[in-house]
Scaffold this motif. Structure first.
Motif, PDB file in Angstrom:
ATOM      1  N   UNK A   1      45.895  19.210   1.065  1.00  0.00           N
ATOM      2  CA  UNK A   1      45.002  20.155   1.743  1.00  0.00           C
ATOM      3  C   UNK A   1      44.031  19.434   2.685  1.00  0.00           C
ATOM      4  N   UNK A   2      43.629  20.124   3.742  1.00  0.00           N
ATOM      5  CA  UNK A   2      42.738  19.563   4.746  1.00  0.00           C
ATOM      6  C   UNK A   2      41.410  19.089   4.190  1.00  0.00           C
ATOM      7  N   UNK A   3      40.877  19.774   3.192  1.00  0.00           N
ATOM      8  CA  UNK A   3      39.594  19.388   2.613  1.00  0.00           C
ATOM      9  C   UNK A   3      39.692  17.998   1.975  1.00  0.00           C
ATOM     10  N   UNK A   4      40.802  17.754   1.284  1.00  0.00           N
ATOM     11  CA  UNK A   4      40.982  16.441   0.674  1.00  0.00           C
ATOM     12  C   UNK A   4      41.265  15.388   1.745  1.00  0.00           C
ATOM     13  N   UNK A   5      42.009  15.755   2.769  1.00  0.00           N
ATOM     14  CA  UNK A   5      42.268  14.821   3.877  1.00  0.00           C
ATOM     15  C   UNK A   5      40.966  14.444   4.573  1.00  0.00           C
ATOM     16  N   UNK A   6      40.062  15.403   4.757  1.00  0.00           N
ATOM     17  CA  UNK A   6      38.759  15.099   5.366  1.00  0.00           C
ATOM     18  C   UNK A   6      38.004  14.084   4.516  1.00  0.00           C
ATOM     19  N   UNK A   7      38.057  14.230   3.194  1.00  0.00           N
ATOM     20  CA  UNK A   7      37.412  13.254   2.309  1.00  0.00           C
ATOM     21  C   UNK A   7      38.047  11.879   2.487  1.00  0.00           C
ATOM     22  N   UNK A   8      39.365  11.826   2.485  1.00  0.00           N
ATOM     23  CA  UNK A   8      40.050  10.543   2.657  1.00  0.00           C
ATOM     24  C   UNK A   8      39.624   9.886   3.969  1.00  0.00           C
ATOM     25  N   UNK A   9      39.592  10.665   5.047  1.00  0.00           N
ATOM     26  CA  UNK A   9      39.175  10.114   6.344  1.00  0.00           C
ATOM     27  C   UNK A   9      37.774   9.530   6.268  1.00  0.00           C
ATOM     28  N   UNK A  10      36.909  10.153   5.510  1.00  0.00           N
ATOM     29  CA  UNK A  10      35.517   9.701   5.394  1.00  0.00           C
ATOM     30  C   UNK A  10      35.373   8.475   4.488  1.00  0.00           C
ATOM     31  N   UNK A  11      36.449   8.067   3.825  1.00  0.00           N
ATOM     32  CA  UNK A  11      36.403   6.888   2.960  1.00  0.00           C
ATOM     33  C   UNK A  11      36.651   5.591   3.713  1.00  0.00           C
ATOM     34  N   UNK A  12      36.694   5.638   5.024  1.00  0.00           N
ATOM     35  CA  UNK A  12      36.920   4.431   5.821  1.00  0.00           C
ATOM     36  C   UNK A  12      35.932   3.309   5.492  1.00  0.00           C
ATOM     37  N   UNK A  13      34.657   3.581   5.194  1.00  0.00           N
ATOM     38  CA  UNK A  13      33.764   2.462   4.838  1.00  0.00           C
ATOM     39  C   UNK A  13      34.239   1.659   3.620  1.00  0.00           C
ATOM     40  N   UNK A  14      35.035   2.257   2.726  1.00  0.00           N
ATOM     41  CA  UNK A  14      35.526   1.600   1.525  1.00  0.00           C
ATOM     42  C   UNK A  14      36.968   1.098   1.691  1.00  0.00           C
ATOM     43  N   UNK A  15      37.522   1.269   2.871  1.00  0.00           N
ATOM     44  CA  UNK A  15      38.919   0.925   3.156  1.00  0.00           C
ATOM     45  C   UNK A  15      39.071  -0.581   3.353  1.00  0.00           C
ATOM     46  N   UNK A  16      40.106  -1.165   2.763  1.00  0.00           N
ATOM     47  CA  UNK A  16      40.293  -2.612   2.803  1.00  0.00           C
ATOM     48  C   UNK A  16      40.960  -3.128   4.086  1.00  0.00           C
ATOM     49  N   UNK A  17      41.036  -2.310   5.111  1.00  0.00           N
ATOM     50  CA  UNK A  17      41.713  -2.742   6.347  1.00  0.00           C
ATOM     51  C   UNK A  17      40.759  -3.339   7.366  1.00  0.00           C
ATOM     52  N   UNK A  18      39.490  -3.419   7.055  1.00  0.00           N
ATOM     53  CA  UNK A  18      38.533  -4.023   7.979  1.00  0.00           C
ATOM     54  C   UNK A  18      37.433  -4.715   7.186  1.00  0.00           C
ATOM     55  N   UNK A  19      36.752  -5.625   7.840  1.00  0.00           N
ATOM     56  CA  UNK A  19      35.613  -6.315   7.231  1.00  0.00           C
ATOM     57  C   UNK A  19      34.406  -6.126   8.126  1.00  0.00           C
ATOM     58  N   UNK A  20      33.247  -5.859   7.608  1.00  0.00           N
ATOM     59  CA  UNK A  20      33.004  -5.702   6.174  1.00  0.00           C
ATOM     60  C   UNK A  20      33.480  -4.336   5.690  1.00  0.00           C
ATOM     61  N   UNK A  21      33.721  -4.234   4.393  1.00  0.00           N
ATOM     62  CA  UNK A  21      33.960  -2.921   3.810  1.00  0.00           C
ATOM     63  C   UNK A  21      33.276  -2.854   2.447  1.00  0.00           C
ATOM     64  N   UNK A  22      32.871  -1.654   2.100  1.00  0.00           N
ATOM     65  CA  UNK A  22      32.254  -1.414   0.802  1.00  0.00           C
ATOM     66  C   UNK A  22      33.354  -1.412  -0.259  1.00  0.00           C
ATOM     67  N   UNK A  23      32.985  -1.317  -1.514  1.00  0.00           N
ATOM     68  CA  UNK A  23      33.975  -1.332  -2.586  1.00  0.00           C
ATOM     69  C   UNK A  23      33.592  -0.320  -3.655  1.00  0.00           C
ATOM     70  N   UNK A  24      34.613   0.278  -4.266  1.00  0.00           N
ATOM     71  CA  UNK A  24      34.365   1.166  -5.403  1.00  0.00           C
ATOM     72  C   UNK A  24      34.493   0.402  -6.716  1.00  0.00           C
ATOM     73  N   UNK A  25      34.796  -0.889  -6.649  1.00  0.00           N
ATOM     74  CA  UNK A  25      34.985  -1.700  -7.841  1.00  0.00           C
ATOM     75  C   UNK A  25      36.456  -1.863  -8.153  1.00  0.00           C
TER      76      UNK A  25
END
Length: 184
Positions: free
Chosen positions: A89-113
């Motif tokens: 669903x689009x609502x979940x996709x919007x959340x995923x898109x907003x998780x870019x700060x925690x995404x491991x494809x760039x530095x720096x990135x935040x972490x969820x642990x």
């Protein structure tokens, strides 16, 4: 241990919610469980500004950080998603898109642990498993970029309503038992 069950549907009372509740009830035997619906949160669309690629933070202020706190809290994450035009669903996709700060494809990135285990559940009303595969791919791709171990999946076809979901309860419970048997 803590388990987050995410209803990825904006519908809080449908088949997806029924499956999420069954999983939550089953996991409560061994985990502290939080069951949430993506529609419980106000999440804005990603602006594509890429500022998070330099700061590891999003410039927008909404409930994305609240959901991320739940991901940080959880040892086990179970995402339960219906098919919306052969994908999440689009609502979940919007959340995923907003998780870019925690995404491991760039530095720096935040972490969820580290050390988190992710499980995916896909359901659809029709009989074709291909749509379930696509939903699982989307969720597992997301897990990979957050460095959540992809540990298992359940695909359920021909689930049109809560009653149909209840008839599949034995499959859902068997899936939960696999989650129990995994070592964290």
């Amino acid at each position: 241990m803590n388990a987050l069950v995410m209803n990825c549907s904006p519908v809080r009372t449908g088949a997806t919610a029924e499956i999420a509740h069954t999983i939550s009830d089953c996991l409560k035997e061994r985990y502290d469980v939080r069951n949430v619906c993506i529609d419980d949160f106000n999440i804005h669309f990603c602006k594509g500004c890429r500022s998070c690629h330099h700061t590891a933070e999003c410039i927008q202020r909404d409930d994305t950080d609240s959901v991320i706190r739940l991901y940080k809290w959880a040892d086990v994450i179970v995402s339960v998603s219906p098919s919306y035009w052969a994908d999440i669903p689009g609502q979940f996709k919007a959340f995923i898109d907003r998780c870019t700060p925690w995404c491991n494809t760039h530095e720096p990135h935040a972490s969820i642990g580290g050390g988190k285990r992710g499980y995916s559940v896909a359901l659809r009303t029709g009989p074709s498993m291909r749509e379930c595969d696509r939903i699982i791919e989307s969720i597992e791709h997301f897990y990979g970029h957050l460095e959540i171990a992809r540990c298992g999946k359940l695909e359920l076809c021909s689930v049109e309503n809560k009653e149909a979901a209840q008839k599949r309860k034995h499959e859902i419970i068997a899936f939960c038992k696999k989650i129990w048997s995994e070592k964290g």
